[in-house]
Design a protein around this motif. Structure first.
Motif, PDB file in Angstrom:
ATOM      1  N   ILE A 125       1.255   5.588   9.954  1.00  0.00           N
ATOM      2  CA  ILE A 125       0.749   4.229   9.756  1.00  0.00           C
ATOM      3  C   ILE A 125       0.871   3.882   8.282  1.00  0.00           C
ATOM      4  O   ILE A 125       0.273   4.530   7.421  1.00  0.00           O
ATOM      5  CB  ILE A 125      -0.716   4.119  10.224  1.00  0.00           C
ATOM      6  CG1 ILE A 125      -0.815   4.477  11.719  1.00  0.00           C
ATOM      7  CG2 ILE A 125      -1.260   2.713   9.967  1.00  0.00           C
ATOM      8  CD1 ILE A 125      -2.229   4.651  12.221  1.00  0.00           C
ATOM      9  N   GLU A 126       1.660   2.855   7.996  1.00  0.00           N
ATOM     10  CA  GLU A 126       1.915   2.461   6.603  1.00  0.00           C
ATOM     11  C   GLU A 126       0.868   1.457   6.109  1.00  0.00           C
ATOM     12  O   GLU A 126       0.295   1.609   5.032  1.00  0.00           O
ATOM     13  CB  GLU A 126       3.306   1.831   6.498  1.00  0.00           C
ATOM     14  CG  GLU A 126       4.439   2.711   6.997  1.00  0.00           C
ATOM     15  CD  GLU A 126       4.932   3.698   5.965  1.00  0.00           C
ATOM     16  OE1 GLU A 126       4.387   3.702   4.845  1.00  0.00           O
ATOM     17  OE2 GLU A 126       5.845   4.474   6.284  1.00  0.00           O
ATOM     18  N   ASP A 127       0.658   0.413   6.888  1.00  0.00           N
ATOM     19  CA  ASP A 127      -0.297  -0.633   6.536  1.00  0.00           C
ATOM     20  C   ASP A 127      -0.576  -1.441   7.796  1.00  0.00           C
ATOM     21  O   ASP A 127      -0.195  -1.046   8.905  1.00  0.00           O
ATOM     22  CB  ASP A 127       0.223  -1.515   5.383  1.00  0.00           C
ATOM     23  CG  ASP A 127       1.581  -2.140   5.667  1.00  0.00           C
ATOM     24  OD1 ASP A 127       1.849  -2.540   6.823  1.00  0.00           O
ATOM     25  OD2 ASP A 127       2.407  -2.223   4.724  1.00  0.00           O
ATOM     26  N   GLU A 128      -1.230  -2.587   7.649  1.00  0.00           N
ATOM     27  CA  GLU A 128      -1.672  -3.357   8.813  1.00  0.00           C
ATOM     28  C   GLU A 128      -0.525  -3.816   9.711  1.00  0.00           C
ATOM     29  O   GLU A 128      -0.725  -4.046  10.909  1.00  0.00           O
ATOM     30  CB  GLU A 128      -2.478  -4.582   8.359  1.00  0.00           C
ATOM     31  CG  GLU A 128      -3.859  -4.274   7.823  1.00  0.00           C
ATOM     32  CD  GLU A 128      -3.871  -3.976   6.332  1.00  0.00           C
ATOM     33  OE1 GLU A 128      -2.776  -3.691   5.766  1.00  0.00           O
ATOM     34  OE2 GLU A 128      -4.951  -4.040   5.723  1.00  0.00           O
ATOM     35  N   THR A 167      -7.485  13.480   1.954  1.00  0.00           N
ATOM     36  CA  THR A 167      -8.599  12.992   2.755  1.00  0.00           C
ATOM     37  C   THR A 167      -8.185  13.024   4.217  1.00  0.00           C
ATOM     38  O   THR A 167      -6.991  12.948   4.534  1.00  0.00           O
ATOM     39  CB  THR A 167      -9.021  11.574   2.329  1.00  0.00           C
ATOM     40  OG1 THR A 167     -10.171  11.167   3.070  1.00  0.00           O
ATOM     41  CG2 THR A 167      -7.904  10.576   2.556  1.00  0.00           C
ATOM     42  N   GLU A 168      -9.161  13.162   5.104  1.00  0.00           N
ATOM     43  CA  GLU A 168      -8.857  13.268   6.522  1.00  0.00           C
ATOM     44  C   GLU A 168      -9.932  12.586   7.351  1.00  0.00           C
ATOM     45  O   GLU A 168     -11.078  12.423   6.907  1.00  0.00           O
ATOM     46  CB  GLU A 168      -8.725  14.734   6.946  1.00  0.00           C
ATOM     47  CG  GLU A 168     -10.012  15.528   6.818  1.00  0.00           C
ATOM     48  CD  GLU A 168      -9.863  16.986   7.227  1.00  0.00           C
ATOM     49  OE1 GLU A 168      -8.739  17.410   7.547  1.00  0.00           O
ATOM     50  OE2 GLU A 168     -10.879  17.710   7.232  1.00  0.00           O
ATOM     51  N   CYS A 203      -7.310   4.105   7.629  1.00  0.00           N
ATOM     52  CA  CYS A 203      -5.875   3.848   7.469  1.00  0.00           C
ATOM     53  C   CYS A 203      -5.561   2.773   6.442  1.00  0.00           C
ATOM     54  O   CYS A 203      -4.553   2.877   5.729  1.00  0.00           O
ATOM     55  CB  CYS A 203      -5.268   3.454   8.824  1.00  0.00           C
ATOM     56  SG  CYS A 203      -5.285   4.769  10.066  1.00  0.00           S
ATOM     57  N   PHE A 204      -6.397   1.747   6.359  1.00  0.00           N
ATOM     58  CA  PHE A 204      -6.032   0.556   5.602  1.00  0.00           C
ATOM     59  C   PHE A 204      -6.772   0.384   4.275  1.00  0.00           C
ATOM     60  O   PHE A 204      -6.323  -0.385   3.425  1.00  0.00           O
ATOM     61  CB  PHE A 204      -6.272  -0.703   6.444  1.00  0.00           C
ATOM     62  CG  PHE A 204      -5.517  -0.732   7.753  1.00  0.00           C
ATOM     63  CD1 PHE A 204      -4.258  -0.158   7.868  1.00  0.00           C
ATOM     64  CD2 PHE A 204      -6.076  -1.338   8.867  1.00  0.00           C
ATOM     65  CE1 PHE A 204      -3.568  -0.195   9.073  1.00  0.00           C
ATOM     66  CE2 PHE A 204      -5.386  -1.382  10.070  1.00  0.00           C
ATOM     67  CZ  PHE A 204      -4.142  -0.800  10.180  1.00  0.00           C
ATOM     68  N   ASP A 205      -7.910   1.075   4.072  1.00  0.00           N
ATOM     69  CA  ASP A 205      -8.733   0.798   2.895  1.00  0.00           C
ATOM     70  C   ASP A 205      -8.344   1.595   1.657  1.00  0.00           C
ATOM     71  O   ASP A 205      -8.941   1.413   0.592  1.00  0.00           O
ATOM     72  CB  ASP A 205     -10.215   1.045   3.206  1.00  0.00           C
ATOM     73  CG  ASP A 205     -10.785  -0.009   4.150  1.00  0.00           C
ATOM     74  OD1 ASP A 205     -10.067  -0.979   4.450  1.00  0.00           O
ATOM     75  OD2 ASP A 205     -11.938   0.159   4.605  1.00  0.00           O
ATOM     76  N   SER A 206      -7.384   2.497   1.777  1.00  0.00           N
ATOM     77  CA  SER A 206      -6.901   3.235   0.611  1.00  0.00           C
ATOM     78  C   SER A 206      -5.390   3.323   0.687  1.00  0.00           C
ATOM     79  O   SER A 206      -4.809   3.262   1.786  1.00  0.00           O
ATOM     80  CB  SER A 206      -7.521   4.636   0.553  1.00  0.00           C
ATOM     81  OG  SER A 206      -7.186   5.381   1.709  1.00  0.00           O
ATOM     82  N   MET A 260       0.823  -1.199   0.000  1.00  0.00           N
ATOM     83  CA  MET A 260       0.000   0.000   0.000  1.00  0.00           C
ATOM     84  C   MET A 260       0.862   1.255   0.000  1.00  0.00           C
ATOM     85  O   MET A 260       0.657   2.198   0.755  1.00  0.00           O
ATOM     86  CB  MET A 260      -0.930   0.019   1.214  1.00  0.00           C
ATOM     87  CG  MET A 260      -1.967  -1.069   1.212  1.00  0.00           C
ATOM     88  SD  MET A 260      -3.020  -1.006   2.663  1.00  0.00           S
ATOM     89  CE  MET A 260      -3.865   0.542   2.401  1.00  0.00           C
ATOM     90  N   HIS A 261       1.845   1.293  -0.860  1.00  0.00           N
ATOM     91  CA  HIS A 261       2.713   2.461  -0.951  1.00  0.00           C
ATOM     92  C   HIS A 261       2.427   3.212  -2.239  1.00  0.00           C
ATOM     93  O   HIS A 261       2.107   2.619  -3.273  1.00  0.00           O
ATOM     94  CB  HIS A 261       4.185   2.039  -0.919  1.00  0.00           C
ATOM     95  CG  HIS A 261       4.597   1.447   0.379  1.00  0.00           C
ATOM     96  ND1 HIS A 261       4.858   2.206   1.495  1.00  0.00           N
ATOM     97  CD2 HIS A 261       4.767   0.152   0.750  1.00  0.00           C
ATOM     98  CE1 HIS A 261       5.188   1.404   2.500  1.00  0.00           C
ATOM     99  NE2 HIS A 261       5.132   0.168   2.072  1.00  0.00           N
ATOM    100  N   LEU A 262       2.526   4.534  -2.185  1.00  0.00           N
ATOM    101  CA  LEU A 262       2.414   5.326  -3.397  1.00  0.00           C
ATOM    102  C   LEU A 262       3.623   5.058  -4.285  1.00  0.00           C
ATOM    103  O   LEU A 262       4.707   4.776  -3.782  1.00  0.00           O
ATOM    104  CB  LEU A 262       2.348   6.806  -3.029  1.00  0.00           C
ATOM    105  CG  LEU A 262       1.175   7.233  -2.140  1.00  0.00           C
ATOM    106  CD1 LEU A 262       1.331   8.698  -1.736  1.00  0.00           C
ATOM    107  CD2 LEU A 262      -0.149   7.026  -2.837  1.00  0.00           C
ATOM    108  N   PRO A 263       3.460   5.134  -5.614  1.00  0.00           N
ATOM    109  CA  PRO A 263       4.591   4.827  -6.502  1.00  0.00           C
ATOM    110  C   PRO A 263       5.724   5.818  -6.300  1.00  0.00           C
ATOM    111  O   PRO A 263       5.524   7.023  -6.259  1.00  0.00           O
ATOM    112  CB  PRO A 263       3.987   4.945  -7.909  1.00  0.00           C
ATOM    113  CG  PRO A 263       2.769   5.784  -7.727  1.00  0.00           C
ATOM    114  CD  PRO A 263       2.237   5.471  -6.370  1.00  0.00           C
ATOM    115  N   CYS A 264       6.926   5.290  -6.194  1.00  0.00           N
ATOM    116  CA  CYS A 264       8.108   6.136  -6.024  1.00  0.00           C
ATOM    117  C   CYS A 264       8.558   6.620  -7.395  1.00  0.00           C
ATOM    118  O   CYS A 264       8.742   5.814  -8.308  1.00  0.00           O
ATOM    119  CB  CYS A 264       9.214   5.343  -5.343  1.00  0.00           C
ATOM    120  SG  CYS A 264      10.774   6.226  -5.232  1.00  0.00           S
TER     121      CYS A 264
END
Length: 424
Positions: free
Chosen positions: A366-369, A52-53, A69-72, A1-5
């Protein structure tokens, strides 16, 4: 779940801190900035343009936190307040509180820095190009430090010297009667400063008083300036680490004997051991059976002219749990509540005339689960852009052999870098 570098570069810590400051100034970016040489050193992260917030309220559930945190995709950056921790523990408060219980955001771009490598991550190529151009032109910007403003007005304390020392004596009564055996008591320090530039103050503190968990966050009219040295919980691919701090010794000149003076103190050692035991218990429910263990007990590091004692508490996150299960079950951190946790928090609510708010809550990335990092939000201030009030907080752990006078002195030592900003 990381944005493309899409971009990376090699720069040093000072260059990155300067670049982060420019992003905050020009793009209202928010950030967690770390520093080299600390046991809780972490990755520095800057969020640019929130997309988003989630503003946490009394009705926000753990499931809603997880969904946000985890769904997007992309990291989540923000804070969760001590006051939300009171809600989790079923502790009511009638004290006025004009702050969200927490505020989490996701961003168009994430700028990160670790091991002298700067990375931009975004799905918006034009934004990456803008940031890259800004980095390339950074030398064209003036390197003159911006003044944060005049000397602050006379400070007000929610608990002055007499009030704090009386609070320690009342805490000792609770300890002797068996309601708590360690309790963290704090005071709020406030200044009215209409000419303050809070971002300039933040960057000045970061440069002159480095620590592993600096954070600059925006929540409505509030600006958060956190200068914390303490990690709450980190999870890295399921490996859990907490690094509670208990035990403090102020120094003017650091000598070899100072470490021994701190680690040989029965009182300071007892403070740390109690909290380590509490943290072990707090994380065990979400960790594999038998995986929780302690290393480096009674280790010491220096920050803010203070020696701080800490330990490393490790565990392995269960496969059926995620990092927010772990976080929420252990929140707020034991080092800033006391033992037992709920009873101590109830006593804190009686003894402290102020609402803690974000103080003693947590700043999170928070990066992912199974990946996150978080601080204990101590050495933390807030600035209200409308009322122009700067609030900072400081506290100390009280145990059965605490001396009220010394506990007040320790509390003021922890606030020293803020106290130096104005008249006392």
């Amino acid at each position: 779940m990381h944005l493309p570098c899409t971009f990376s570069a090699s720069i040093n810590q000072a260059q990155f801190d300067r670049f982060a400051g420019l992003l905050a100034r020009d793009f209202d970016a928010e950030m967690i900035l770390s520093a080299d040489g600390y046991p809780a050193q972490t990755r520095s992260v800057v969020g640019v343009y929130p997309i988003t917030e989630l503003i946490i309220t009394e009705t926000t559930t753990p499931e809603q936190l997880k969904g946000f945190c985890f769904d997007s995709p992309g990291p989540t950056l923000g804070f969760i307040s001590y006051t939300y921790g009171m809600k989790l523990r079923g502790i009511a408060s009638s004290k006025p509180y004009d702050f969200p219980l927490g505020h989490l955001k996701k961003y168009k771009a994430i700028v990160s820095f670790e091991n002298e490598k700067l990375t931009f991550s975004s799905s918006h190529q034009t934004l990456i190009d803008t940031l890259s151009e800004m980095l390339g032109n950074m030398s064209a910007h003036s390197d003159t430090q911006i003044d944060y403003g005049p000397t602050l007005s006379r400070m007000k304390k929610s608990l002055d010297k007499n009030g704090y020392e009386d609070g320690v004596r009342r805490t000792l009564e609770y300890i002797r009667s068996g309601h708590t055996y360690q309790l963290n008591l704090s005071t709020r320090l406030s200044w009215h400063c209409p000419e303050l530039n809070p971002l300039a103050l933040f960057t000045t503190l970061c440069r002159e008083h480095p620590a592993p968990f600096y954070a600059w966050l925006i929540s409505g009219q509030k600006r958060i300036l956190s200068t914390s040295p303490e990690r709450f919980l980190a999870v890295r691919d399921g490996h859990v680490l907490s690094q509670p701090i208990k035990g403090t010794l102020r120094f003017d000149v650091l000598t070899p004997d100072a470490h021994r003076q701190l680690t040989d103190s029965p009182k300071e050692s007892a403070e740390l051991s109690m909290i380590v035991d509490l943290v072990r218990n707090d994380i065990s429910a979400n960790c594999d059976y038998g995986s929780v263990h302690v290393k480096n007990h009674k280790s010491v590091f220096a920050v803010d002219n203070l020696l701080q004692m800490y330990a490393d508490v490790h565990g392995t996150l269960r496969t059926d749990k995620d990092c927010l299960d772990l976080f929420l079950d252990a929140f707020p951190g034991g080092s800033i509540t006391g033992c037992p946790k709920k009873s101590s928090m109830e006593i804190i609510e009686r003894l402290e005339p102020h609402s803690r708010g974000i103080y003693c809550g947590s700043i999170v990335i928070i990066e992912d689960e199974r990946n996150m990092d978080s601080s204990i939000a101590i050495r933390t201030a807030t600035f209200d852009m409308k009322t122009h009030v700067l609030d900072s907080y400081a506290g100390s752990g009280i145990v059965v052999d605490s001396d009220p006078v010394r506990e007040y002195q320790e509390t003021m030592a922890k606030a020293e870098k803020f106290l130096a900003l104005g008249e006392s």
